[in-house]
Design a protein around this motif. Structure first.
Motif, PDB file in Angstrom:
ATOM      1  N   ILE A 401      41.769  11.528  26.069  1.00 47.64           N
ATOM      2  CA  ILE A 401      41.982  10.268  25.358  1.00 47.64           C
ATOM      3  C   ILE A 401      40.800   9.373  25.695  1.00 47.64           C
ATOM      4  O   ILE A 401      40.517   9.132  26.890  1.00 47.64           O
ATOM      5  N   TYR A 402      40.116   8.883  24.664  1.00 48.08           N
ATOM      6  CA  TYR A 402      38.892   8.116  24.850  1.00 48.08           C
ATOM      7  C   TYR A 402      38.983   6.812  24.074  1.00 48.08           C
ATOM      8  O   TYR A 402      38.943   6.808  22.842  1.00 48.08           O
ATOM      9  N   ILE A 403      39.134   5.702  24.774  1.00 44.48           N
ATOM     10  CA  ILE A 403      39.196   4.379  24.153  1.00 44.48           C
ATOM     11  C   ILE A 403      37.898   3.665  24.519  1.00 44.48           C
ATOM     12  O   ILE A 403      37.734   3.181  25.656  1.00 44.48           O
ATOM     13  N   GLU A 404      36.965   3.629  23.589  1.00 47.81           N
ATOM     14  CA  GLU A 404      35.620   3.135  23.883  1.00 47.81           C
ATOM     15  C   GLU A 404      35.639   1.705  24.402  1.00 47.81           C
ATOM     16  O   GLU A 404      36.377   0.861  23.921  1.00 47.81           O
ATOM     17  N   GLY A 405      34.797   1.491  25.411  1.00 54.15           N
ATOM     18  CA  GLY A 405      34.708   0.196  26.046  1.00 54.15           C
ATOM     19  C   GLY A 405      35.812  -0.078  27.034  1.00 54.15           C
ATOM     20  O   GLY A 405      35.844  -1.137  27.677  1.00 54.15           O
ATOM     21  N   LYS A 406      36.714   0.891  27.222  1.00 54.78           N
ATOM     22  CA  LYS A 406      37.888   0.648  28.055  1.00 54.78           C
ATOM     23  C   LYS A 406      38.136   1.761  29.067  1.00 54.78           C
ATOM     24  O   LYS A 406      38.010   1.552  30.275  1.00 54.78           O
ATOM     25  N   VAL A 407      38.515   2.954  28.580  1.00 51.53           N
ATOM     26  CA  VAL A 407      38.893   4.013  29.507  1.00 51.53           C
ATOM     27  C   VAL A 407      38.760   5.371  28.829  1.00 51.53           C
ATOM     28  O   VAL A 407      38.925   5.490  27.609  1.00 51.53           O
ATOM     29  N   GLY A 408      38.456   6.379  29.610  1.00 56.23           N
ATOM     30  CA  GLY A 408      38.432   7.755  29.127  1.00 56.23           C
ATOM     31  C   GLY A 408      39.050   8.677  30.156  1.00 56.23           C
ATOM     32  O   GLY A 408      38.785   8.551  31.356  1.00 56.23           O
ATOM     33  N   VAL A 409      39.921   9.573  29.698  1.00 52.58           N
ATOM     34  CA  VAL A 409      40.576  10.548  30.582  1.00 52.58           C
ATOM     35  C   VAL A 409      40.483  11.924  29.939  1.00 52.58           C
ATOM     36  O   VAL A 409      40.836  12.095  28.768  1.00 52.58           O
ATOM     37  N   ARG A 410      39.996  12.913  30.671  1.00 53.15           N
ATOM     38  CA  ARG A 410      40.008  14.303  30.219  1.00 53.15           C
ATOM     39  C   ARG A 410      40.414  15.173  31.401  1.00 53.15           C
ATOM     40  O   ARG A 410      39.988  14.928  32.534  1.00 53.15           O
ATOM     41  N   LEU A 411      41.231  16.173  31.130  1.00 49.95           N
ATOM     42  CA  LEU A 411      41.605  17.181  32.122  1.00 49.95           C
ATOM     43  C   LEU A 411      41.332  18.543  31.516  1.00 49.95           C
ATOM     44  O   LEU A 411      41.691  18.793  30.366  1.00 49.95           O
ATOM     45  N   GLU A 412      40.718  19.416  32.286  1.00 48.46           N
ATOM     46  CA  GLU A 412      40.341  20.729  31.747  1.00 48.46           C
ATOM     47  C   GLU A 412      40.547  21.823  32.787  1.00 48.46           C
ATOM     48  O   GLU A 412      40.054  21.731  33.913  1.00 48.46           O
ATOM     49  N   ASP A 413      41.302  22.835  32.373  1.00 50.90           N
ATOM     50  CA  ASP A 413      41.417  24.080  33.128  1.00 50.90           C
ATOM     51  C   ASP A 413      41.238  25.217  32.142  1.00 50.90           C
ATOM     52  O   ASP A 413      41.844  25.216  31.058  1.00 50.90           O
ATOM     53  N   CYS A 414      40.433  26.192  32.490  1.00 47.28           N
ATOM     54  CA  CYS A 414      40.289  27.377  31.641  1.00 47.28           C
ATOM     55  C   CYS A 414      41.399  28.371  31.962  1.00 47.28           C
ATOM     56  O   CYS A 414      41.933  28.388  33.074  1.00 47.28           O
ATOM     57  N   PHE A 415      41.728  29.204  30.986  1.00 46.36           N
ATOM     58  CA  PHE A 415      42.826  30.147  31.169  1.00 46.36           C
ATOM     59  C   PHE A 415      42.522  31.454  30.437  1.00 46.36           C
ATOM     60  O   PHE A 415      41.619  31.525  29.610  1.00 46.36           O
ATOM     61  N   TYR A 416      43.302  32.470  30.761  1.00 48.35           N
ATOM     62  CA  TYR A 416      43.189  33.756  30.077  1.00 48.35           C
ATOM     63  C   TYR A 416      44.578  34.181  29.612  1.00 48.35           C
ATOM     64  O   TYR A 416      45.602  33.672  30.079  1.00 48.35           O
ATOM     65  N   ILE A 417      44.608  35.121  28.676  1.00 44.92           N
ATOM     66  CA  ILE A 417      45.861  35.685  28.191  1.00 44.92           C
ATOM     67  C   ILE A 417      46.100  36.987  28.940  1.00 44.92           C
ATOM     68  O   ILE A 417      45.308  37.933  28.830  1.00 44.92           O
ATOM     69  N   ASN A 418      47.161  37.038  29.709  1.00 41.55           N
ATOM     70  CA  ASN A 418      47.395  38.205  30.568  1.00 41.55           C
ATOM     71  C   ASN A 418      48.002  39.377  29.790  1.00 41.55           C
ATOM     72  O   ASN A 418      48.221  39.293  28.572  1.00 41.55           O
ATOM     73  N   ALA A 419      48.263  40.451  30.507  1.00 42.73           N
ATOM     74  CA  ALA A 419      48.750  41.680  29.860  1.00 42.73           C
ATOM     75  C   ALA A 419      50.104  41.492  29.190  1.00 42.73           C
ATOM     76  O   ALA A 419      50.476  42.270  28.300  1.00 42.73           O
ATOM     77  N   GLN A 420      50.838  40.477  29.600  1.00 45.68           N
ATOM     78  CA  GLN A 420      52.128  40.182  28.975  1.00 45.68           C
ATOM     79  C   GLN A 420      51.996  39.195  27.810  1.00 45.68           C
ATOM     80  O   GLN A 420      52.988  38.777  27.216  1.00 45.68           O
ATOM     81  N   GLY A 421      50.759  38.830  27.509  1.00 47.58           N
ATOM     82  CA  GLY A 421      50.516  37.924  26.393  1.00 47.58           C
ATOM     83  C   GLY A 421      50.730  36.467  26.716  1.00 47.58           C
ATOM     84  O   GLY A 421      50.828  35.635  25.807  1.00 47.58           O
ATOM     85  N   ARG A 422      50.783  36.115  28.008  1.00 49.20           N
ATOM     86  CA  ARG A 422      51.029  34.744  28.427  1.00 49.20           C
ATOM     87  C   ARG A 422      49.758  34.103  28.963  1.00 49.20           C
ATOM     88  O   ARG A 422      48.892  34.786  29.531  1.00 49.20           O
TER      89      ARG A 422
END
Length: 440
Positions: A401-422
């Motif tokens: 969420i990026y509100i210019e001139g005020k605040v920005g928040v980003r969260l990022e984790d990478c993931f994979y799809i396992n053998a069970q499709g999750r």
């Protein structure tokens, strides 16, 4: 228990819990001699090399990749696959841009399928400038009998290659190949159809093996550990450039190469890729860290938006609420990213939740990208993508969420799809998703 949209909104909008007691213990672990004055940076973290036991991809896995490519080429009635040094040449032939820089003189990996005793096998050739042939032969190509096709300065390299490989029918060029390489082969092979690689070949690199997943896990875990250690040394008055330098050192110590970090303080984080300034960290600021490094060619990508412990009660309540919404949006997206899902639908799930919070217009980029030998690669989690998510696919999950001139928040984790499709976060082994702005 199935949560309704109202339940989800209630979760995201719930008041910030009273973590005062746990916060005191967190504060005690931070080294802040005087948090309101700029301090000299201790340039050593003495961190354990988290990935010390990790090994590069071995020769046998390269042979499997080459064999699969040859079989796919044969099934598509293609006579050759051609790639310049880069991610794809690295995947099939261990020729990266680190081992061979691009120039106007082409060096090319050429893989052709041949049928021997009713079995399809791969042949590998390297097209190299004549005066660079000795250096080209030092490239660590994992194949028993590489053929080197040398071309002199006064010769046409594409005609030389064409005469040697006698390609007809379909010839597939890696997507990253430069236009003049495409044009050269189109002129030199008038009876062949020169085209970018089809989905069947792209998928070979997109769906990761266990060895690749292990490298990506360690790289992403190490990146998160580095962020946490730098977070502990932050202080009011430090500059974004100082935080970047600290992150570079921490990433190296935990075992990654070419580590780097986008560091954005306060309202600078409202511009997803920054403002180009070197802002000081204020007492009431969020700080955004978007970091990654390289482990045996495989790239990490982790983002955390954090605060200093002493800022907890001073941060505006809306900013806390925004952080909670972004964190839960990441969870909503993850639940949608299963094998068989359409990529655009995962992006839509994140936006649909944000729409109910009223912040959807402030999420201005795609939800995620593929990751592996490149930091950004196909497939992508974005609107308009009809790619089907499959076992072995890897993605980032990074709502913001990026509100210019005020605040920005980003969260990022990478993931994979396992053998069970999750979906499984690569950072799961060291805690996974961020717990709070002071607990990354």
């Amino acid at each position: 228990m199935i949560r309704t949209p109202r339940d989800l909104l209630g979760y995201a909008y719930s008041p910030i819990p009273n973590h005062y007691e746990s916060l005191q213990s967190i504060k005690s672990s931070f080294h802040l001699a005087n948090p309101y004055k700029s301090q000299p940076i201790n340039l050593s973290f003495h961190l354990e090399n988290h990935c010390a036991s990790s090994k590069p991809i071995n020769s046998s896995e390269f042979h499997v990749r080459q064999q699969k490519l040859a079989e796919t080429l044969h099934s598509l009635n293609a006579s050759a696959y051609i790639a310049e040094p880069g991610a794809s040449a690295q995947y099939f032939g261990n020729i990266s841009l680190t081992s061979w820089k691009l120039s106007e003189r082409p060096l090319l990996l050429i893989i052709t399928p041949v049928v021997v005793d009713d079995k399809v096998k791969a042949n590998i050739s390297i097209l190299t400038p004549y005066f660079e042939a000795t250096r080209a032969k030092l490239l660590p190509v994992p194949f028993d009998s590489v053929r080197y096709i040398e071309w002199a300065e006064d010769a046409n390299p594409y005609e030389i290659a064409a005469a040697e490989i006698l390609a007809e029918g379909n010839v597939f060029m890696d997507d990253a190949s430069r236009l003049f390489i495409f044009d050269g082969f189109r002129k030199a092979l008038p009876r062949a159809i020169i085209s970018p690689v089809p989905p069947e070949i792209k998928e070979l690199r997109q769906r990761k093996s266990e060895a690749e997943l292990d490298l990506l896990k360690c790289a992403n875990e190490a990146t998160l550990l580095a962020i946490r250690n730098v977070h502990k040394r932050m202080y009011v008055g430090m500059r974004e450039s100082e935080a970047r330098k600290m992150m570079s050192i921490a990433l190296q110590e935990v075992g990654l190469q070419n580590g780097g970090c986008l560091t954005l303080f306060g309202e600078n984080a409202a511009l997803p890729h920054g403002s180009g300034t070197d802002r000081e960290l204020g007492e009431f600021d969020f700080a955004l860290f978007d970091c990654g490094g390289n482990l045996h060619g495989y790239i990490s990508d982790v983002t955390r938006t954090v605060i200093l412990p002493q800022s907890w009660q001073q941060i505006p309540a809306e900013h806390h609420k925004i952080w909670n919404i972004v964190q839960f949006t990441q969870t909503v997206a993850s639940r949608s990213a299963i094998a068989g899902a359409i990529a655009q639908d995962v992006d839509t799930a994140a936006r649909s939740f944000l729409r109910q919070t009223g912040y959807d217009t402030y999420f201005t980029h795609r939800l995620g990208h593929g990751i592996g030998l490149e930091g950004h690669e196909e497939p992508y989690l974005r609107g308009g993508s009809l790619d089907v998510i499959k076992i072995g696919h890897t993605f980032s999950n990074e709502p913001g969420i990026y509100i210019e001139g005020k605040v920005g928040v980003r969260l990022e984790d990478c993931f994979y799809i396992n053998a069970q499709g999750r979906p499984v976060f690569f950072t799961e082994g060291v805690g996974g998703q961020a717990g709070s702005p002071w607990d990354p």
